[in-house]
Design a protein around this motif. Structure first.
Motif, PDB file in Angstrom:
ATOM      1  N   LEU A 114      -2.144  -0.526  -4.347  1.00  0.00           N
ATOM      2  CA  LEU A 114      -3.044  -1.175  -3.387  1.00  0.00           C
ATOM      3  C   LEU A 114      -2.949  -2.675  -3.593  1.00  0.00           C
ATOM      4  O   LEU A 114      -2.974  -3.146  -4.738  1.00  0.00           O
ATOM      5  CB  LEU A 114      -4.492  -0.713  -3.596  1.00  0.00           C
ATOM      6  CG  LEU A 114      -4.798   0.761  -3.308  1.00  0.00           C
ATOM      7  CD1 LEU A 114      -6.255   1.076  -3.650  1.00  0.00           C
ATOM      8  CD2 LEU A 114      -4.522   1.109  -1.853  1.00  0.00           C
ATOM      9  N   LEU A 138      -6.099   7.879   5.820  1.00  0.00           N
ATOM     10  CA  LEU A 138      -7.134   7.203   5.040  1.00  0.00           C
ATOM     11  C   LEU A 138      -6.736   5.775   4.697  1.00  0.00           C
ATOM     12  O   LEU A 138      -7.534   4.858   4.848  1.00  0.00           O
ATOM     13  CB  LEU A 138      -7.319   8.005   3.749  1.00  0.00           C
ATOM     14  CG  LEU A 138      -8.476   7.670   2.855  1.00  0.00           C
ATOM     15  CD1 LEU A 138      -9.771   7.947   3.579  1.00  0.00           C
ATOM     16  CD2 LEU A 138      -8.402   8.538   1.601  1.00  0.00           C
ATOM     17  N   LEU A 139      -5.520   5.593   4.223  1.00  0.00           N
ATOM     18  CA  LEU A 139      -5.102   4.288   3.704  1.00  0.00           C
ATOM     19  C   LEU A 139      -4.093   3.599   4.611  1.00  0.00           C
ATOM     20  O   LEU A 139      -3.776   2.439   4.384  1.00  0.00           O
ATOM     21  CB  LEU A 139      -4.489   4.452   2.310  1.00  0.00           C
ATOM     22  CG  LEU A 139      -5.435   4.971   1.230  1.00  0.00           C
ATOM     23  CD1 LEU A 139      -4.655   5.277  -0.037  1.00  0.00           C
ATOM     24  CD2 LEU A 139      -6.547   3.954   0.946  1.00  0.00           C
ATOM     25  N   ASP A 140      -3.580   4.312   5.616  1.00  0.00           N
ATOM     26  CA  ASP A 140      -2.588   3.720   6.511  1.00  0.00           C
ATOM     27  C   ASP A 140      -1.461   3.119   5.672  1.00  0.00           C
ATOM     28  O   ASP A 140      -0.987   2.012   5.924  1.00  0.00           O
ATOM     29  CB  ASP A 140      -3.288   2.660   7.375  1.00  0.00           C
ATOM     30  CG  ASP A 140      -2.397   2.010   8.410  1.00  0.00           C
ATOM     31  OD1 ASP A 140      -1.476   2.676   8.900  1.00  0.00           O
ATOM     32  OD2 ASP A 140      -2.628   0.822   8.722  1.00  0.00           O
ATOM     33  N   CYS A 141      -1.048   3.894   4.649  1.00  0.00           N
ATOM     34  CA  CYS A 141      -0.102   3.361   3.665  1.00  0.00           C
ATOM     35  C   CYS A 141       1.303   3.225   4.265  1.00  0.00           C
ATOM     36  O   CYS A 141       1.677   3.929   5.190  1.00  0.00           O
ATOM     37  CB  CYS A 141      -0.061   4.227   2.420  1.00  0.00           C
ATOM     38  SG  CYS A 141      -0.018   5.992   2.752  1.00  0.00           S
ATOM     39  N   GLU A 142       2.028   2.275   3.710  1.00  0.00           N
ATOM     40  CA  GLU A 142       3.372   1.998   4.204  1.00  0.00           C
ATOM     41  C   GLU A 142       4.348   3.110   3.836  1.00  0.00           C
ATOM     42  O   GLU A 142       5.300   3.365   4.560  1.00  0.00           O
ATOM     43  CB  GLU A 142       3.870   0.681   3.608  1.00  0.00           C
ATOM     44  CG  GLU A 142       3.052  -0.512   4.047  1.00  0.00           C
ATOM     45  CD  GLU A 142       3.145  -1.634   3.043  1.00  0.00           C
ATOM     46  OE1 GLU A 142       2.247  -1.705   2.151  1.00  0.00           O
ATOM     47  OE2 GLU A 142       4.096  -2.430   3.119  1.00  0.00           O
ATOM     48  N   LEU A 150      -1.569   5.173  -7.030  1.00  0.00           N
ATOM     49  CA  LEU A 150      -1.739   4.368  -5.827  1.00  0.00           C
ATOM     50  C   LEU A 150      -1.297   2.942  -6.078  1.00  0.00           C
ATOM     51  O   LEU A 150      -1.573   2.376  -7.135  1.00  0.00           O
ATOM     52  CB  LEU A 150      -3.218   4.293  -5.418  1.00  0.00           C
ATOM     53  CG  LEU A 150      -3.937   5.546  -4.936  1.00  0.00           C
ATOM     54  CD1 LEU A 150      -5.353   5.181  -4.513  1.00  0.00           C
ATOM     55  CD2 LEU A 150      -3.183   6.164  -3.781  1.00  0.00           C
ATOM     56  N   THR A 190       0.867  -1.192   0.000  1.00  0.00           N
ATOM     57  CA  THR A 190       0.000   0.000   0.000  1.00  0.00           C
ATOM     58  C   THR A 190       0.894   1.230   0.000  1.00  0.00           C
ATOM     59  O   THR A 190       1.646   1.442   0.961  1.00  0.00           O
ATOM     60  CB  THR A 190      -0.893   0.014   1.266  1.00  0.00           C
ATOM     61  OG1 THR A 190      -1.525  -1.252   1.407  1.00  0.00           O
ATOM     62  CG2 THR A 190      -1.945   1.102   1.176  1.00  0.00           C
ATOM     63  N   MET A 248      -3.604  10.928   3.212  1.00  0.00           N
ATOM     64  CA  MET A 248      -3.417   9.594   2.611  1.00  0.00           C
ATOM     65  C   MET A 248      -3.042   8.577   3.687  1.00  0.00           C
ATOM     66  O   MET A 248      -3.498   7.435   3.675  1.00  0.00           O
ATOM     67  CB  MET A 248      -2.313   9.618   1.545  1.00  0.00           C
ATOM     68  CG  MET A 248      -2.624  10.481   0.363  1.00  0.00           C
ATOM     69  SD  MET A 248      -4.158  10.008  -0.476  1.00  0.00           S
ATOM     70  CE  MET A 248      -4.768  11.637  -0.886  1.00  0.00           C
ATOM     71  N   PHE A 258      -3.081   0.538  -8.941  1.00  0.00           N
ATOM     72  CA  PHE A 258      -4.546   0.628  -8.854  1.00  0.00           C
ATOM     73  C   PHE A 258      -5.052   1.545  -9.964  1.00  0.00           C
ATOM     74  O   PHE A 258      -4.579   2.677 -10.100  1.00  0.00           O
ATOM     75  CB  PHE A 258      -4.909   1.192  -7.476  1.00  0.00           C
ATOM     76  CG  PHE A 258      -6.382   1.297  -7.213  1.00  0.00           C
ATOM     77  CD1 PHE A 258      -7.164   0.161  -7.100  1.00  0.00           C
ATOM     78  CD2 PHE A 258      -6.982   2.535  -7.048  1.00  0.00           C
ATOM     79  CE1 PHE A 258      -8.525   0.262  -6.838  1.00  0.00           C
ATOM     80  CE2 PHE A 258      -8.343   2.643  -6.780  1.00  0.00           C
ATOM     81  CZ  PHE A 258      -9.115   1.502  -6.678  1.00  0.00           C
TER      82      PHE A 258
END
Lengths: 316, 316
Positions: free
Chosen positions: A147, A255-259, A145, A131, A252, A152
């Motif tokens: 995902l 919202l996405l808890d992205c790495e 993105l 992510t 971001m 994505f």
């Protein structure tokens, strides 16, 4: 086996032959012929690919796939360029035209910002991530993105318009017609707008001196350089930019808890002068203590070629 | 086979036995014992489940899984409640305690907002969707994401904090410490804040009349009812709310190109009075012409039980 990666721009078609180590082993850059349309573009891609294979001592049977990225919107099936204004492609069935040139070799088509995120995933800042978010800061704000460990394309296949999420709803006018998009605060254009305002307000500033008070002489690099040299007017513009970019990145993350969030584009060349305060700003706004990292994008000019070359792998 | 779905709240533990048609065929509601901690909670869940199975003429061998949702943050492995303030659970290894009660039957643990999105996916507004966003508007703004046809736990397993993406960076104070989160503009609390301000500014308003000018008498329903009756002060508050909620929804659409956005929580009871102007607002702000739809969430009070019961299916 090699993958051909093709990055179509308004001036040139940049092409590369990418080997299994993801190195670009051959390159071609052929002028884009705006009057030639999709047909001629497909021919150029075919000719360029054959030339690269030949120089590499390889043949068409060594070509695994052809991936193409364009600065425009692609239909959900990945076949047609809906609109690429710089290329004058509108509802252009580009994939079929390229496919005709290459016979059985699979051809893939994607948006260049999505492709850039894919390049970071396979070779750059996102290696190992499932992510991740790429912001490319230029005239506008593009991005892509990752995902589930893949590029994505958007839930309905329209793609992602990261630059057009709202950041200051009701705020600065955006080119898309909305007020307050991320693009209206985090693009190079936004820095220039704010630097011109600051320069006009502070004729004693370095911003004014460097541009001789001419709005048309202002660019983002000048504004950032003045801030780096300690000019108060420029620093205010820069801090405001960092605060807004920090909000966009933290959004971001929340919202996405992205790495990982990577920042690319011309503005990111400011290096640690940008990233150090940006990381502090993002950390303060992140909901999770153990949030993802904020890093520079690393693929630079090769993002297009590598991203395009990886389109086949993205489908696997 | 049945799935047990358990929705732990600060007052009651609501439980249901869910059959293969996703109907809740048995229900239990047992007071939550805040002093009992995780141990006692696990016992209550076990006792309640056995009671429901018995009434259904079934036994423990007819139980396929036990899913539990809590109003709090869960660790990335889905084992420990990191913080659930209403339950006084902090680093509570709840899954293991429940698992001990149920032996071999698989136990799953998730956040209740994520579970609500999963309930919409299997039985509600998101059936058939692969990319969807649920906003639950209450005291705060919660919600969940469906990505790739599954409930998304966040890239690092922290979950999604939809309410804490920035909407008006630098704007109204949010409970999380940031200024301008979605929650600070789109929650019932935000409507109440703005309605109180409007009431104090307009003592001739219906808002003032209905609350007799007492801030503590204001609630979101009163504010919306006043707007529905044409009170100008209330309408201004309501239009402002719709504009901000429209920006939040359009941000998700532009970012994820999602197939559907559902709005749940008390405020969504306003029905078409809310959804009709909201859809227009979202459409005007959507980057893509063929964007996803905006619909009311439909699972209501059963979202917790059904979502919890579907946790096993989400792992498949």
């Amino acid at each position: 086996m090699y993958q051909a990666g093709v990055d179509i721009g308004g001036t040139n078609i940049a092409m590369g032959l990418v080997d299994e180590a993801l190195d670009v082993v051959q390159r071609e850059s052929i002028p884009f012929e705006i009057k030639g349309g999709g047909e001629r573009t497909a021919e150029i891609i075919h000719e360029g690919t054959l030339a690269m294979l030949k120089r590499q001592g390889a043949g068409i049977s060594d070509l695994d796939s052809v991936g193409v990225v364009v600065p425009g919107s692609i239909d959900p099936t990945g076949s047609t360029v809906i609109n690429a204004y710089n290329l004058n492609f509108h509802n252009e069935p580009l994939k079929a035209k390229i496919q005709k040139q290459f016979g059985d070799i699979p051809v893939f088509l994607a948006n260049d910002a999505d492709g850039a995120a894919l390049a970071e995933l396979h070779k750059g800042a996102f290696v190992g991530c499932r992510t991740a978010v790429l912001f490319t800061l230029g005239t506008g704000v593009g991005g892509g993105l990752i995902l589930g460990g893949r590029m994505f394309h958007g839930g309905l296949g329209n793609g992602c318009e990261l630059g057009h999420a709202l950041l200051v709803s009701g705020g600065e006018q955006c080119t898309c017609g909305n007020k307050g998009c991320i693009e209206a605060y985090c693009s190079a254009t936004a820095i220039i707008r704010d630097a011109i305002r600051a320069m006009e307000k502070h004729p004693d500033s370095l911003l004014f001196e460097r541009t001789m008070g001419r709005p048309e002489s202002m660019d983002a690099k000048t504004a950032i350089d003045c801030a780096r040299e300690g000019d108060r007017a420029a620093l205010e513009v820069f801090h405001n930019f960092v605060d807004h970019l920090g909000s966009a990145v933290a959004s971001m993350i929340n919202l996405l808890d992205c790495e990982r969030v990577a920042i690319g584009g011309g503005v990111s060349a400011a290096g640690e002068f940008l990233f150090e305060p940006l990381r502090k700003n993002v950390h303060a706004k992140s909901f999770f203590e153990n949030h993802g990292s904020v890093v520079p994008a690393v693929m630079g000019n090769d993002a297009g070629i590598i991203g395009a070359a990886m389109l086949r792998r993205n489908e696997e």
